[in-house]
Scaffold this motif. Structure first.
Motif, PDB file in Angstrom:
ATOM      1  N   GLY A   1      -3.804  -6.212   3.950  1.00  9.03           N
ATOM      2  CA  GLY A   1      -3.000  -6.623   2.803  1.00  9.03           C
ATOM      3  C   GLY A   1      -2.098  -5.537   2.269  1.00  9.03           C
ATOM      4  N   ALA A   2      -2.303  -4.309   2.741  1.00  7.17           N
ATOM      5  CA  ALA A   2      -1.556  -3.185   2.167  1.00  7.17           C
ATOM      6  C   ALA A   2      -0.068  -3.260   2.484  1.00  7.17           C
ATOM      7  CB  ALA A   2      -2.133  -1.865   2.688  1.00  7.17           C
ATOM      8  N   ALA A   3       0.282  -3.600   3.725  1.00 10.27           N
ATOM      9  CA  ALA A   3       1.694  -3.605   4.115  1.00 10.27           C
ATOM     10  C   ALA A   3       2.488  -4.647   3.325  1.00 10.27           C
ATOM     11  CB  ALA A   3       1.817  -3.869   5.611  1.00 10.27           C
ATOM     12  N   ALA A   4       1.936  -5.879   3.275  1.00 13.35           N
ATOM     13  CA  ALA A   4       2.627  -6.935   2.539  1.00 13.35           C
ATOM     14  C   ALA A   4       2.696  -6.619   1.054  1.00 13.35           C
ATOM     15  CB  ALA A   4       1.914  -8.267   2.765  1.00 13.35           C
ATOM     16  N   LEU A   5       1.586  -6.097   0.530  1.00 15.12           N
ATOM     17  CA  LEU A   5       1.568  -5.765  -0.895  1.00 15.12           C
ATOM     18  C   LEU A   5       2.549  -4.648  -1.204  1.00 15.12           C
ATOM     19  CD1 LEU A   5       0.265  -6.153  -3.669  1.00 15.12           C
ATOM     20  CD2 LEU A   5      -1.486  -4.490  -2.996  1.00 15.12           C
ATOM     21  N   LEU A   6       2.631  -3.663  -0.304  1.00 13.35           N
ATOM     22  CA  LEU A   6       3.531  -2.537  -0.544  1.00 13.35           C
ATOM     23  C   LEU A   6       4.989  -2.990  -0.586  1.00 13.35           C
ATOM     24  CD1 LEU A   6       3.608   0.517  -0.931  1.00 13.35           C
ATOM     25  CD2 LEU A   6       3.830   0.764   1.537  1.00 13.35           C
ATOM     26  N   ASP A   7       5.349  -3.919   0.291  1.00 14.24           N
ATOM     27  CA  ASP A   7       6.719  -4.442   0.282  1.00 14.24           C
ATOM     28  C   ASP A   7       7.034  -5.158  -1.023  1.00 14.24           C
ATOM     29  OD1 ASP A   7       7.230  -3.449   2.779  1.00 14.24           O
ATOM     30  OD2 ASP A   7       6.680  -5.293   3.830  1.00 14.24           O
TER      31      ASP A   7
END
Length: 241
Positions: free
Chosen positions: A62-68
């Motif tokens: 979930g980190a990549a999507a959340l970071l975007d």
């Protein structure tokens, strides 16, 4: 992946290997009176490792999507002010935590240890002890969170990330496994070492937690101060004088 990333992950895993759930409780279990039940200790360590792995994969996924989604928010002044305040709070907590004196070993935990290692308790109780330990130390999972941050920044494919995290978790429980093997092979020779490590970790637990919180607080506060231009303002005021 490069050598620098691998080295950083190994270092963070070794730091994690000295925590409450990955080393201190296993040593307590090895010091329990009576015959050593190695299989039960392996169940405990396996539960801890699987918990960390599942949590790490979930956070990384979930980190990549959340970071975007939140990247624009990260660059705003209100967010940076909140980050600065959080860093200051962690520094204060580090000072207060580091000054605490250690008391006796928790009675409930010790009773669980006796049941776990004598075979009186079920495997479910043993797993519950492992989950309780990692939940209690959730506030000090900073090395693992840092490792997840490094992997997220590296933008690896999820299967490779999961494999790397599995290796991280193995390194994290490796010192306890080495001590367990030594305890099985040469119990009399290893017993004094276990007693010494147990005593040292028990006495220094609060101080170690304080250092971890302090380092995290400093990094958060200094990064926020730099983004807010506070260091530049201090330099300007110093030059004006």
């Amino acid at each position: 992946m490069n050598a620098g990333l691998i080295g950083s992950l190994v270092l963070l895993a070794l730091i994690d290997s000295t925590s409450f759930g990955t080393l201190l409780i296993p040593i307590w279990m090895m010091l329990a009176p009576g015959r050593l039940h190695a299989s039960r200790l392996l169940v405990f360590l396996g539960t801890v490792a699987v918990f960390y792995l599942v949590l790490g994969v979930a956070l990384t996924a979930g980190a990549a999507a959340l970071l975007d989604d939140i990247r624009p928010l990260l660059d705003t002044t209100p967010f940076q002010v909140v980050q600065l305040l959080l860093g200051i709070v962690l520094l204060v907590l580090a000072f207060r935590t580091g000054r605490k004196k250690e008391g006796a070993e928790p009675g409930r935990l010790m009773r669980w240890r006796e049941r776990a290692m004598t075979g009186e308790g079920s495997s479910k109780a043993l797993i519950a002890l492992a989950l309780t330990a990692v939940t209690l130390e959730a506030a000090t999972m900073l090395p693992y969170l840092a490792a997840i941050g490094l992997l997220s920044a590296a933008e690896l494919a999820l299967p490779l990330t999961a494999a790397v995290l599995a290796g991280y978790c193995l390194v994290m429980i490796l010192p306890a496994l080495v001590l367990l093997g030594a305890r099985i092979v040469a119990a009399n020779a290893v017993q004094p070492l276990l007693v010494w490590v147990n005593g040292w970790m028990t006495r220094s637990a609060a101080e170690t937690t304080g250092w971890i919180l302090g380092i995290a607080g400093f990094l958060l506060a200094s990064n926020a101060a730099r983004e807010l231009g506070l260091f530049d303002a201090i330099d300007t005021l110093s030059g004006a004088k």
